[in-house]
Write an enzyme that holds these catalytic residues in place. Structure first.
Site, PDB file in Angstrom:
ATOM      1  CG  ASN A 166      12.519  -3.081  -1.458  1.00 15.28           C
ATOM      2  OD1 ASN A 166      13.106  -2.326  -2.238  1.00 15.28           O
ATOM      3  ND2 ASN A 166      11.202  -3.129  -1.353  1.00 15.28           N
ATOM      4  CE  LYS A 204      10.208  -0.657   1.289  1.00 15.43           C
ATOM      5  NZ  LYS A 204       9.006  -0.565   2.083  1.00 15.43           N
ATOM      6  CG  HIS A 211       7.315  -4.011  -2.580  1.00 14.29           C
ATOM      7  ND1 HIS A 211       6.580  -3.004  -2.004  1.00 14.29           N
ATOM      8  CD2 HIS A 211       8.131  -4.493  -1.620  1.00 14.29           C
ATOM      9  CE1 HIS A 211       6.969  -2.864  -0.736  1.00 14.29           C
ATOM     10  NE2 HIS A 211       7.905  -3.757  -0.480  1.00 14.29           N
ATOM     11  CD  GLU A 271       6.613   0.311  -0.476  1.00 15.71           C
ATOM     12  OE1 GLU A 271       7.639   0.418  -1.163  1.00 15.71           O
ATOM     13  OE2 GLU A 271       6.645   0.125   0.764  1.00 15.71           O
ATOM     14  CD  GLU A 309       7.500  -7.739   1.470  1.00 16.47           C
ATOM     15  OE1 GLU A 309       8.509  -7.535   2.143  1.00 16.47           O
ATOM     16  OE2 GLU A 309       7.147  -7.001   0.540  1.00 16.47           O
ATOM     17  N   GLY A 336       6.500  -1.391   6.844  1.00 15.84           N
ATOM     18  CA  GLY A 336       6.868  -0.027   7.213  1.00 15.84           C
ATOM     19  C   GLY A 336       6.020   0.548   8.315  1.00 15.84           C
ATOM     20  CB  SER A 367       7.841  -4.211  10.802  1.00 15.74           C
ATOM     21  OG  SER A 367       7.116  -3.154  10.190  1.00 15.74           O
TER      22      SER A 367
HETATM   23  C1  PEP Z   1       9.242  -4.128   2.367  1.00 17.67           C
HETATM   24  O1  PEP Z   1       8.968  -3.021   1.923  1.00 17.67           O
HETATM   25  O2  PEP Z   1       9.396  -5.099   1.595  1.00 17.67           O
HETATM   26  C2  PEP Z   1       9.369  -4.262   3.810  1.00 17.67           C
HETATM   27  C3  PEP Z   1       9.310  -5.464   4.316  1.00 17.67           C
HETATM   28  O3  PEP Z   1       9.494  -3.102   4.513  1.00 17.67           O
HETATM   29  P1  PEP Z   1       9.724  -2.953   6.094  1.00 17.67           P
HETATM   30  O4  PEP Z   1      10.771  -3.977   6.484  1.00 17.67           O
HETATM   31  O5  PEP Z   1      10.201  -1.562   6.284  1.00 17.67           O
HETATM   32  O6  PEP Z   1       8.410  -3.233   6.742  1.00 17.67           O
END
Ligand code: PEP
Length: 249
Positions: A9, A11, A94, A96, A166, A172, A212
């Site tokens: 992703n 973003k 997601h 966000e 997630e 992040g 992450s």
């Molecule tokens: C995400 O935004 O779906 C995600 C998993 O981000 P990150 O890997 O940066 O934690």
């Protein structure tokens, strides 16, 4: 055998030139793998990504879509618009989108319905906040996100669904759920689906972990029996890191 998936992703990152450069690196470096590899660039670069990956097995997904067919929804993108340029996979829910754009379970359920009606593949994201885990409410939060967002679907529709657990506190932040925490939640998710539908639906759905994931922790997380791959944010923006994660599957 469930499909193993590694999805990136991107973003709101990468302009057109950067998108083309990263995709050309990925095309050259992604190994032969049974895993299904997906990238989700920003809307304006989806068409260029499709062109760049014409000869590749890497799939292009959108990061979002609207539930309406068309109409007065300034700034939004419909399922048909995506499919018209050959994009038939979409990330929905997601964290966000949920937290910065106020997307509720009900709103997301409508998006899921439209996408599935259009025969698209949905990568449905959900997961608890830090406070919810600390207060030991993570299982009930996840259960209600699944129920409200997805359980309106009939069993047959589940072939269009990929789940991405997630935990918000791991996105992040550099903080990762331990492989045991991921496995525990993924098993709970599968069990919840088995109870709501049946074990064949539950056993067929791929459940990705996101939060992450990086080359240094991917192998251990992916080794867990109910973890079928990853949704990768930050580490998907660098070809060496993303390729190393694909190799870990
Ligand atoms: C995400 O935004 O779906 C995600 C998993 O981000 P990150 O890997 O940066 O934690």
């Amino acid at each position: 055998m469930r499909t193993k998936i590694v999805a990136g992703n991107w973003k709101m990152n990468k302009n057109l030139e950067e998108t083309e450069a990263l995709l050309s690196e990925l095309s050259a470096k992604i190994p032969d793998t049974d895993a299904h590899v997906i990238v989700a660039p920003t809307f304006v670069n989806l068409e260029a990504a499709k062109r760049a990956l014409e000869a590749s097995t890497i799939e292009v997904a959108a990061q979002n879509m609207h539930f309406a067919e068309n109409g007065a929804y300034t700034g939004e993108i419909s399922a048909d618009m995506l499919m018209n340029i050959g994009v038939d996979t979409v990330i929905i829910g997601h964290s966000e989108r949920r937290s910065y754009f106020g997307e509720t379970d009900d709103f997301l359920a409508k998006k899921v319905k439209t996408a599935v009606d259009k025969q698209m593949k949905v990568i449905f994201c959900f997961g608890e906040e830090l406070e919810e885990r600390k207060s030991n409410n993570h299982f009930s939060v996840v259960e209600s996100q699944l129920k409200n967002g997805l359980f309106h679907l009939d069993a047959k529709a589940w072939k269009h669904i990929v789940l991405a657990y997630e935990p918000v506190w791991a996105i992040g932040t550099g903080e990762t759920a331990s492989p045991e925490q991921a496995q525990e939640m993924h098993a709970f998710i599968r069990n919840t689906i088995a109870k709501a539908y049946n074990t064949s639906v539950a056993n067929a759905v791929s459940i990705l972990y996101g939060g992450s994931v990086k080359p240094s922790n991917a192998t251990e997380i992916f080794s867990k029996p109910d973890v079928d791959g990853g949704l990768i944010g930050g580490a998907s923006l660098n070809s060496d890191d993303f390729v190393a994660i694909v190799k870990a599957i």
